[in-house]
Design a protein around this motif. Sequence first.
Motif, mmCIF file in Angstrom:
data_model
loop_
_atom_site.group_PDB
_atom_site.id
_atom_site.type_symbol
_atom_site.label_atom_id
_atom_site.label_comp_id
_atom_site.label_asym_id
_atom_site.label_seq_id
_atom_site.Cartn_x
_atom_site.Cartn_y
_atom_site.Cartn_z
ATOM 1 N N LYS A 444 46.677 -9.717 -59.880
ATOM 2 C CA LYS A 444 46.030 -9.055 -61.011
ATOM 3 C C LYS A 444 46.956 -8.958 -62.215
ATOM 4 O O LYS A 444 46.689 -8.229 -63.160
ATOM 5 N N GLY A 445 48.053 -9.691 -62.160
ATOM 6 C CA GLY A 445 49.002 -9.709 -63.258
ATOM 7 C C GLY A 445 50.302 -9.025 -62.901
ATOM 8 O O GLY A 445 50.334 -8.095 -62.110
ATOM 9 N N GLY A 446 51.395 -9.504 -63.507
ATOM 10 C CA GLY A 446 52.696 -8.945 -63.199
ATOM 11 C C GLY A 446 53.196 -9.427 -61.852
ATOM 12 O O GLY A 446 52.769 -10.458 -61.329
ATOM 13 N N THR A 447 54.098 -8.663 -61.261
ATOM 14 C CA THR A 447 54.677 -9.018 -59.969
ATOM 15 C C THR A 447 54.611 -7.828 -59.023
ATOM 16 O O THR A 447 54.442 -6.676 -59.445
ATOM 17 N N TYR A 448 54.747 -8.118 -57.739
ATOM 18 C CA TYR A 448 54.848 -7.054 -56.752
ATOM 19 C C TYR A 448 56.143 -6.275 -56.985
ATOM 20 O O TYR A 448 57.154 -6.828 -57.436
ATOM 21 N N GLY A 449 56.097 -4.977 -56.648
ATOM 22 C CA GLY A 449 57.284 -4.155 -56.735
ATOM 23 C C GLY A 449 58.102 -4.220 -55.457
ATOM 24 O O GLY A 449 57.987 -5.172 -54.679
ATOM 25 N N THR A 450 58.900 -3.188 -55.240
ATOM 26 C CA THR A 450 59.821 -3.185 -54.103
ATOM 27 C C THR A 450 59.496 -2.109 -53.075
ATOM 28 O O THR A 450 60.243 -1.939 -52.108
ATOM 29 N N ASP A 451 58.400 -1.380 -53.238
ATOM 30 C CA ASP A 451 58.069 -0.289 -52.315
ATOM 31 C C ASP A 451 57.765 -0.818 -50.922
ATOM 32 O O ASP A 451 57.026 -1.800 -50.762
ATOM 33 N N VAL A 452 58.311 -0.145 -49.920
ATOM 34 C CA VAL A 452 57.944 -0.422 -48.532
ATOM 35 C C VAL A 452 57.438 0.853 -47.851
ATOM 36 O O VAL A 452 57.188 0.864 -46.649
ATOM 37 N N ASN A 453 57.317 1.913 -48.627
ATOM 38 C CA ASN A 453 56.769 3.170 -48.116
ATOM 39 C C ASN A 453 56.140 3.940 -49.262
ATOM 40 O O ASN A 453 56.183 3.499 -50.418
ATOM 41 N N VAL A 454 55.560 5.077 -48.959
ATOM 42 C CA VAL A 454 54.831 5.868 -49.944
ATOM 43 C C VAL A 454 55.695 7.050 -50.386
ATOM 44 O O VAL A 454 56.291 7.729 -49.546
ATOM 45 N N PRO A 455 55.751 7.319 -51.694
ATOM 46 C CA PRO A 455 56.569 8.442 -52.152
ATOM 47 C C PRO A 455 55.886 9.785 -51.920
ATOM 48 O O PRO A 455 54.661 9.878 -51.848
ATOM 49 N N VAL A 456 56.701 10.816 -51.812
ATOM 50 C CA VAL A 456 56.198 12.190 -51.832
ATOM 51 C C VAL A 456 55.803 12.494 -53.273
ATOM 52 O O VAL A 456 56.571 12.209 -54.195
ATOM 53 N N PRO A 457 54.613 13.038 -53.526
ATOM 54 C CA PRO A 457 54.150 13.189 -54.911
ATOM 55 C C PRO A 457 55.002 14.133 -55.745
ATOM 56 O O PRO A 457 55.734 14.979 -55.222
ATOM 57 N N PHE A 458 54.870 13.995 -57.051
ATOM 58 C CA PHE A 458 55.651 14.737 -58.028
ATOM 59 C C PHE A 458 55.535 16.241 -57.835
ATOM 60 O O PHE A 458 56.505 16.992 -58.052
ATOM 61 N N GLN A 459 54.363 16.719 -57.438
ATOM 62 C CA GLN A 459 54.122 18.157 -57.311
ATOM 63 C C GLN A 459 55.091 18.823 -56.341
ATOM 64 O O GLN A 459 55.354 20.014 -56.457
ATOM 65 N N GLU A 460 55.610 18.055 -55.393
ATOM 66 C CA GLU A 460 56.498 18.651 -54.404
ATOM 67 C C GLU A 460 57.849 19.033 -55.022
ATOM 68 O O GLU A 460 58.636 19.735 -54.392
ATOM 69 N N GLN A 461 58.089 18.629 -56.259
ATOM 70 C CA GLN A 461 59.320 19.036 -56.919
ATOM 71 C C GLN A 461 59.325 20.530 -57.232
ATOM 72 O O GLN A 461 60.371 21.097 -57.569
ATOM 73 N N ASN A 462 58.154 21.173 -57.120
ATOM 74 C CA ASN A 462 58.100 22.628 -57.239
ATOM 75 C C ASN A 462 58.696 23.318 -56.017
ATOM 76 O O ASN A 462 58.923 24.530 -56.042
ATOM 77 N N ASN A 463 58.893 22.561 -54.958
ATOM 78 C CA ASN A 463 59.513 23.086 -53.741
ATOM 79 C C ASN A 463 61.016 23.204 -53.989
ATOM 80 O O ASN A 463 61.701 22.195 -54.187
ATOM 81 N N PRO A 464 61.575 24.427 -53.994
ATOM 82 C CA PRO A 464 62.999 24.593 -54.312
ATOM 83 C C PRO A 464 63.932 23.955 -53.288
ATOM 84 O O PRO A 464 65.115 23.758 -53.580
ATOM 85 N N GLU A 465 63.416 23.636 -52.096
ATOM 86 C CA GLU A 465 64.249 23.036 -51.053
ATOM 87 C C GLU A 465 64.213 21.511 -51.066
ATOM 88 O O GLU A 465 64.905 20.863 -50.289
#
Length: 476
Positions: A444-465
């Motif tokens: 669909k255009g461009g190139t594949y990235g380098t991910d081999v797993n799924v990230p934890v979403p941004f919202q979890e940055q509210n977790n102080p730990e």
Amino acid sequence: MSDRLFARGHRLTAARIGAAVSAAVLIACNTDKILEVTDPDVAKPESLQGATALPTLRAGAIGNFGVAYNGGNADVEQTHLSGLLADELINTETFPTRIEIDQRAMTLSNTSLIGTFFDLTRARASGELAISTYKESAVSKADSTGFPEVLALNGLTYILFAENYCGAVPVSMQNPDGTFTFGGPESTNTLLDSAISKANQALAVQGTPLTATFKSLAQIAKGRALLNKADFANAALAVAGVPTTFQYNYLHSETTGRQNNGTWLLTSSVGRFGQANIEAGVGLPYQTDGDLKKTSGVIDPRVADSVARRGATNNPRGFDGVTTQWVQAKYPARSSSITIADGVEARLIEAEAALQGSDPAGALVILNALRSNAALLSLRGYPAGSLAPLTLQVTPAAQEDQLFKERAYWLYLTSHRLGDLRRLLRAPYSRAVNTVFPNGPYFKGGTYGTDVNVPVPFQEQNNPEYTAGSCKQNEA
């Protein structure tokens, strides 16, 4: 088992109707009483405590697991997430957040991943609540009904986090008073150890609550976790004795979107994802092997598919109007059930253990026994004799390819494939990423990235730990 809870009903006699009308008149004159509710339809927290709450908690744990596994609640759930990032599915729509998944280039702010992560977290947390209540409140075998099932499913939530997400998954807990105990990032091995612990607890349950079904479910959960840790011999021991025709299925429903089969929804219903075919020259030939309309050659029923004819123009295109929509035939209806664990997986674990134990001939015997098992083929709805016997491959690499293809086809669209591709990157296989994951130019255009797993979403940055930098999307 349904994941719905119903409010109790009431029957009113003529006298009670009259009394209710009189009470309404009195309340109407008292503005302080207008908004009072004496019999709420929503369960209060205190009603979900003690032995009497266990059936409700069990139903909630099962329902939440089913939604996180393959429901229609979020943009994607674990089955579609695994298939899209691996080589089972391709994107046939226009949503950029889901294209990111297929392209292996996910950002932390990807909104399609928020509900996915939270649904699996909810499944884990509701299972933990049920487990703690069983431990605190069950005083009889009757009270412990379903306890091993909840333990095993809870272990599987940890396995899904370990297989599909970066090795830095926070495990937080809600306390009885509504506060939270925030958890720091847990590694893949730590998550798998939690899964093994839950499976062992399930297998240690005494008496009638440990039914044959729940025992097999727990055995497979344990074996799957050990396999992910490359402990092949103990993984095979864990699943020993599980019947080949055993199945533990989640029963989807047509009632609500939450209960629908999410894979059917995203492939057959709305044409967002299509079946892949040697994606980027690396993936397996799902389309070719499963094409129900081909006029020559053998069709593999495990990955059956066909070009969907959609809309008034009979146009075989996906939602994007461009990509040919090859639709999986494994889940043909909104209510199609999905297998969470079965005896086939047990045999595949044993075959891999044999292969790793320098016994490729023994591994092949197991694989061919599955392909020729008439009862198993009938159970799955496959024609008798539809799977010809395999031949022994000469090189170790070819033997591994054969085994992993058998795993891919038997376990197609059940959230196993991403975990398997990641295992191929780790020892003892230690394969290069670009020989395992789709890469190079993206269709669909461009190139594949380098991910081999799924990230934890941004919202979890509210977790102080939690430290976002601990999530490495390009590490197996």
